[in-house]
Scaffold this motif. Structure first.
Motif, PDB file in Angstrom:
ATOM      1  N   UNK A 275       0.815  -1.216   0.000  1.00 56.93           N
ATOM      2  CA  UNK A 275       0.000   0.000   0.000  1.00 56.93           C
ATOM      3  C   UNK A 275       0.848   1.266   0.000  1.00 56.93           C
ATOM      4  N   UNK A 276       2.121   1.164   0.356  1.00 61.84           N
ATOM      5  CA  UNK A 276       2.991   2.343   0.311  1.00 61.84           C
ATOM      6  C   UNK A 276       3.177   2.857  -1.109  1.00 61.84           C
ATOM      7  N   UNK A 277       3.091   1.970  -2.107  1.00 66.59           N
ATOM      8  CA  UNK A 277       3.284   2.386  -3.495  1.00 66.59           C
ATOM      9  C   UNK A 277       2.107   3.207  -4.014  1.00 66.59           C
ATOM     10  N   UNK A 278       0.996   3.204  -3.297  1.00 65.28           N
ATOM     11  CA  UNK A 278      -0.168   3.987  -3.698  1.00 65.28           C
ATOM     12  C   UNK A 278      -0.300   5.265  -2.883  1.00 65.28           C
ATOM     13  N   UNK A 279       0.691   5.560  -2.078  1.00 63.47           N
ATOM     14  CA  UNK A 279       0.700   6.801  -1.313  1.00 63.47           C
ATOM     15  C   UNK A 279       1.544   7.842  -2.034  1.00 63.47           C
ATOM     16  N   UNK A 293     -10.054  10.512  -1.144  1.00 63.50           N
ATOM     17  CA  UNK A 293     -10.745  10.287  -2.424  1.00 63.50           C
ATOM     18  C   UNK A 293      -9.751   9.896  -3.519  1.00 63.50           C
ATOM     19  N   UNK A 294      -8.645  10.638  -3.616  1.00 64.19           N
ATOM     20  CA  UNK A 294      -7.659  10.349  -4.657  1.00 64.19           C
ATOM     21  C   UNK A 294      -7.006   8.993  -4.421  1.00 64.19           C
ATOM     22  N   UNK A 299      -6.273   3.028  -5.768  1.00 59.00           N
ATOM     23  CA  UNK A 299      -6.423   1.609  -5.435  1.00 59.00           C
ATOM     24  C   UNK A 299      -7.403   0.922  -6.381  1.00 59.00           C
ATOM     25  N   UNK A 300      -8.430   1.631  -6.832  1.00 53.14           N
ATOM     26  CA  UNK A 300      -9.331   1.058  -7.828  1.00 53.14           C
ATOM     27  C   UNK A 300      -8.601   0.814  -9.139  1.00 53.14           C
ATOM     28  N   UNK A 301      -7.623   1.658  -9.440  1.00 51.16           N
ATOM     29  CA  UNK A 301      -6.881   1.490 -10.698  1.00 51.16           C
ATOM     30  C   UNK A 301      -6.090   0.188 -10.723  1.00 51.16           C
ATOM     31  N   UNK A 302      -5.749  -0.358  -9.541  1.00 49.00           N
ATOM     32  CA  UNK A 302      -5.028  -1.631  -9.504  1.00 49.00           C
ATOM     33  C   UNK A 302      -5.875  -2.751 -10.118  1.00 49.00           C
ATOM     34  N   UNK A 303      -7.163  -2.810  -9.733  1.00 51.30           N
ATOM     35  CA  UNK A 303      -8.060  -3.834 -10.278  1.00 51.30           C
ATOM     36  C   UNK A 303      -8.289  -3.604 -11.766  1.00 51.30           C
ATOM     37  N   UNK A 304      -8.472  -2.342 -12.155  1.00 55.40           N
ATOM     38  CA  UNK A 304      -8.722  -2.040 -13.570  1.00 55.40           C
ATOM     39  C   UNK A 304      -7.507  -2.381 -14.415  1.00 55.40           C
ATOM     40  N   UNK A 305      -6.310  -2.042 -13.936  1.00 55.08           N
ATOM     41  CA  UNK A 305      -5.094  -2.218 -14.736  1.00 55.08           C
ATOM     42  C   UNK A 305      -4.784  -3.675 -15.014  1.00 55.08           C
ATOM     43  N   UNK A 401      -4.381   1.065 -19.899  1.00 57.08           N
ATOM     44  CA  UNK A 401      -3.142   1.845 -19.914  1.00 57.08           C
ATOM     45  C   UNK A 401      -3.262   3.070 -19.013  1.00 57.08           C
ATOM     46  N   UNK A 402      -4.405   3.745 -19.052  1.00 55.92           N
ATOM     47  CA  UNK A 402      -4.610   4.920 -18.200  1.00 55.92           C
ATOM     48  C   UNK A 402      -4.558   4.527 -16.731  1.00 55.92           C
ATOM     49  N   UNK A 403      -5.183   3.410 -16.380  1.00 62.62           N
ATOM     50  CA  UNK A 403      -5.185   2.953 -14.989  1.00 62.62           C
ATOM     51  C   UNK A 403      -3.787   2.626 -14.492  1.00 62.62           C
ATOM     52  N   UNK A 404      -2.926   2.095 -15.372  1.00 63.03           N
ATOM     53  CA  UNK A 404      -1.546   1.789 -14.953  1.00 63.03           C
ATOM     54  C   UNK A 404      -0.732   3.055 -14.731  1.00 63.03           C
TER      55      UNK A 404
END
Length: 511
Positions: A275-279, A293-294, A299-305, A401-404
Motif C-alpha cells: 500500500x505504500x506504493x499507492x501513497x 478520495x484520490x 487503489x481502484x486502478x489496480x483492479x482495472x489495470x 493503460x490509463x489505470x496503470x
C-alpha cells in the motif's frame, strides 16, 4: 525458487561464500626513496595518460593527481601557493592534508580525485582533497511531480542529497553510514536511518546484506536492489524508489531505512508494503477528505489495470449472459467482423500500447509526444477501420493503460503491466474461473511475500485495524498518532495531544 537457483548456478554455497569474512584491505608500506613510491603508484595505475606526476623542489618531492578528476583552482589554492612561496616543509603540515604510510590507501584516494604529495627520505604521504565538482541543479523530479509541497529533488551527488535530508530533519539521531561496494567501481553507498526509531535488527540485516555483495560493478541503488531483496523472482518490488527528499524524510520518521548511492538521484526505502506504493506526498499536503478520495481512485486502478482486459475476454468468450440485453447486440456487432478470438485481439493491442509507450520514452520529448498522439489516434482508428481489432477492445486497452499510469510508483506500474498477460491467458482459457484463480495466486503471493522481515501485504495480512487509518483511506493527521507497525519502529508514538486547544476553547465557551 530452488529450481531457478540450480539452473543459473546461484546456490547456497555461493551465498555462504559471499557472506563469509570480508577480505582485509591490502597493505603496502611506503618507501623512503621518492622514485620507488612514484614507480609503485604509476605502475599500479597502469601509467594512465591523465595521471600527472609533478616533480617539485629540484627533484626532492612530487605531487601526483588525476587531471581529469582534480580541480586546478583547488590545487593552486591548497598546494601550489605554499610551494611557490618556498615553504616546502610546511606542505606536510597543512591543516587540510591527511597523512598515510600505506601506498594502497594513497591509490584509493587518487582514484577519488585527491592529490598525493610524496617527499624524498620520508615515508609519509600527504593526501589533499582537490576533487572537481560538476553538480546538476536541484530540481523537481520528473517522475514524482506534485501539486502542493516541495519541488526539490535528489541529484547525482550523494553529499548534496544528504544535505537536503539534513535540512529537513535537523536532529542528532539522524545517522548516515558509508559503505564501499563494487570491487572495480568502489561505489559509495550510504545507509540512512533515525537512531532510536528504526529497528536495530533491520539495520543489522541490511548492513550484513550490503557487506555480502561481492560484485565487480555497482553503479546505482538499482544494482543493490537485486542483491539484497528477499524475493528477486517476485514481480512485485520490495523496495520503493524515490527522488523526493520530503518523501525520504517522511519514511525515515516512520522508522524505515534509506539506501543511496553516489552517482544516482534515486534513494531506496525499506522495508515497504504494497500500500505504500499507492501513497503520494499530495495525499498529506492536501486535506484528508480529498487525499482519501484520490487514494481510493488509485487503489481502484489496480483492479482495472490488471483485470479489465481479462474481464472483457471472459465475457466475450464465455459469459455473454452477464451483459444486459440492450448491450448484447452492440457488442456482438462490434466483434462480428473480427477474424481473431478476443485473446489474440487483447495481446495485439497490449503489445502495441507497450511499443508506443516505450518508443515515447526513448525518443526526444517533442517527438515522443507526437508518437503518443499518432499511436493513440491514427493507429487505433486504423486497426478498427481495417477490421483487425474491435472498437470495444481499443477502449478496454486504453482504459487499462490509463489505470496503470495512475500508480505513483513506476516500479509497481511496470508490475501491473506484466501481470496483465497471465490474467489474459487465464481468462481466455477458463473465463471467470480463470480470473478467480489468477487473482487468488496474486493474493496468496502478496500475503506470503516479505520485505526485510515485514509482511508485504500489511496491515491487511496480518490484519492490524489501527494501521488501516493510513491505508485505504487517509484519516486526519492528528489521528495518525502512532507509527505503522510494519516498519517495526522502536518508538511507536509519533504525535501527542496536538488538538488540545479545542478542549480549552470549549471550556471557555461554556463559562
Amino acid at each position: 525458487m530452488g529450481f531457478f537457483r540450480k539452473i543459473f548456478q546461484t546456490g547456497e554455497g555461493q551465498q555462504e561464500k559471499a557472506s563469509g569474512p570480508s577480505v582485509k584491505e591490502p597493505q603496502q608500506p611506503s618507501f623512503l626513496k621518492l622514485s620507488a613510491n612514484i614507480d609503485y603508484l604509476t605502475k599500479a595505475l597502469k601509467n594512465s595518460s591523465d595521471l600527472k606526476v609533478r616533480i617539485l623542489n629540484d627533484g626532492k618531492a612530487a605531487l601526483l593527481y588525476y587531471e581529469s578528476l582534480a580541480d586546478q583552482e583547488k590545487l593552486q589554492k591548497k598546494i601550489f601557493s605554499q610551494i611557490e612561496s618556498g615553504r616546502w616543509e610546511e606542505v606536510l603540515d597543512l591543516p587540510h592534508g591527511k597523512h598515510t604510510e600505506n601506498l594502497e590507501e594513497a591509490l584509493k584516494t587518487l582514484l577519488t580525485g585527491h592529490a598525493v604529495y610524496v617527499q624524498e627520505g620520508s615515508t609519509t604521504l600527504t593526501q589533499f582533497e582537490v576533487t572537481s565538482q560538476f553538480n546538476r541543479s536541484v530540481e523537481e523530479p520528473i517522475n514524482e511531480r506534485v501539486v502542493r509541497g516541495s519541488h526539490e529533488g535528489f541529484v547525482e551527488n550523494v553529499m548534496i542529497n544528504i544535505n537536503l535530508i539534513r535540512k529537513r530533519l535537523m536532529h542528532r539521531d539522524l545517522t548516515f553510514q558509508y559503505f564501499r561496494v563494487g570491487k572495480k567501481t568502489n561505489t559509495n553507498i550510504v545507509l540512512a536511518f533515525m537512531d532510536g526509531i528504526a529497528d536495530p535488527n533491520i539495520i543489522e540485516q541490511v548492513t550484513n546484506r550490503i557487506k555480502s555483495v561481492t560484485s565487480d560493478a555497482i553503479f546505482s541503488p538499482g544494482y543493490m536492489e537485486e542483491f539484497i531483496e528477499d524475493a528477486p523472482f517476485s514481480p512485485f518490488p520490495q523496495m520503493m524508489s524515490t527522488e523526493r527528499p520530503d518523501r525520504a524524510v517522511a519514511n525515515l520518521m516512520d522508522g524505515r531505512v534509506l539506501l543511496m548511492a553516489e552517482g544516482s538521484p534515486t534513494a531506496l526505502v525499506l522495508p515497504v508494503t504494497f500500500f505504500m506504493f499507492y501513497q503520494s506526498p499530495d495525499d498529506y499536503n492536501s486535506r484528508w477528505i480529498s487525499g482519501t478520495f484520490i487514494r481510493l481512485i488509485r487503489l481502484m486502478s489496480f483492479i482495472i489495470a490488471i483485470g479489465l482486459p481479462a474481464f472483457y475476454i471472459a465475457i466475450i468468450g464465455f459469459h455473454y449472459e452477464v451483459l444486459p440485453d440492450d448491450l448484447i447486440l452492440p457488442v456482438k456487432g462490434s466483434i462480428n467482423e473480427i477474424a481473431y478470438p478476443p485473446i489474440v485481439e487483447a495481446l495485439i493491442m497490449v503489445i502495441i500500447v507497450e511499443l508506443i509507450r516505450e518508443s515515447g520514452i526513448r525518443l526526444p520529448q517533442p517527438i515522443g509526444q507526437t508518437i503518443g498522439i499518432v499511436g493513440g489516434l491514427v493507429i487505433g482508428d486504423a486497426v478498427v477501420q481495417a477490421g483487425l481489432i474491435s472498437n470495444l477492445m481499443v477502449i478496454v486497452v486504453a482504459l487499462t493503460a490509463i489505470a496503470s499510469f495512475v500508480v505513483p510508483s513506476y516500479e509497481l506500474s511496470t508490475t501491473l503491466r506484466i501481470l496483465t498477460f497471465p490474467l489474459i491467458f487465464f481468462a481466455g482459457t477458463l473465463g471467470f474461473v480463470g480470473i478467480v484463480f489468477g487473482m487468488l495466486f496474486i493474493l496468496i503471493h502478496l500475503c506470503k511475500l516479505e520485505s526485510f522481515g515485514t509482511p508485504y501485504f500489511a496491515p491487511v495480512a496480518p490484519l492490524r485495524i489501527k494501521d488501516l487509518k493510513d491505508t485505504f483511506v487517509r484519516l486526519p493527521l492528528f489521528w495518525l498518532d502512532k507509527r505503522p507497525k510494519d516498519a517495526k519502529p522502536v518508538k511507536s508514538k509519533a504525535i501527542g495531544e496536538s488538538r488540545e486547544w479545542t478542549k480549552i476553547e470549549r471550556q471557555q465557551k461554556r463559562k
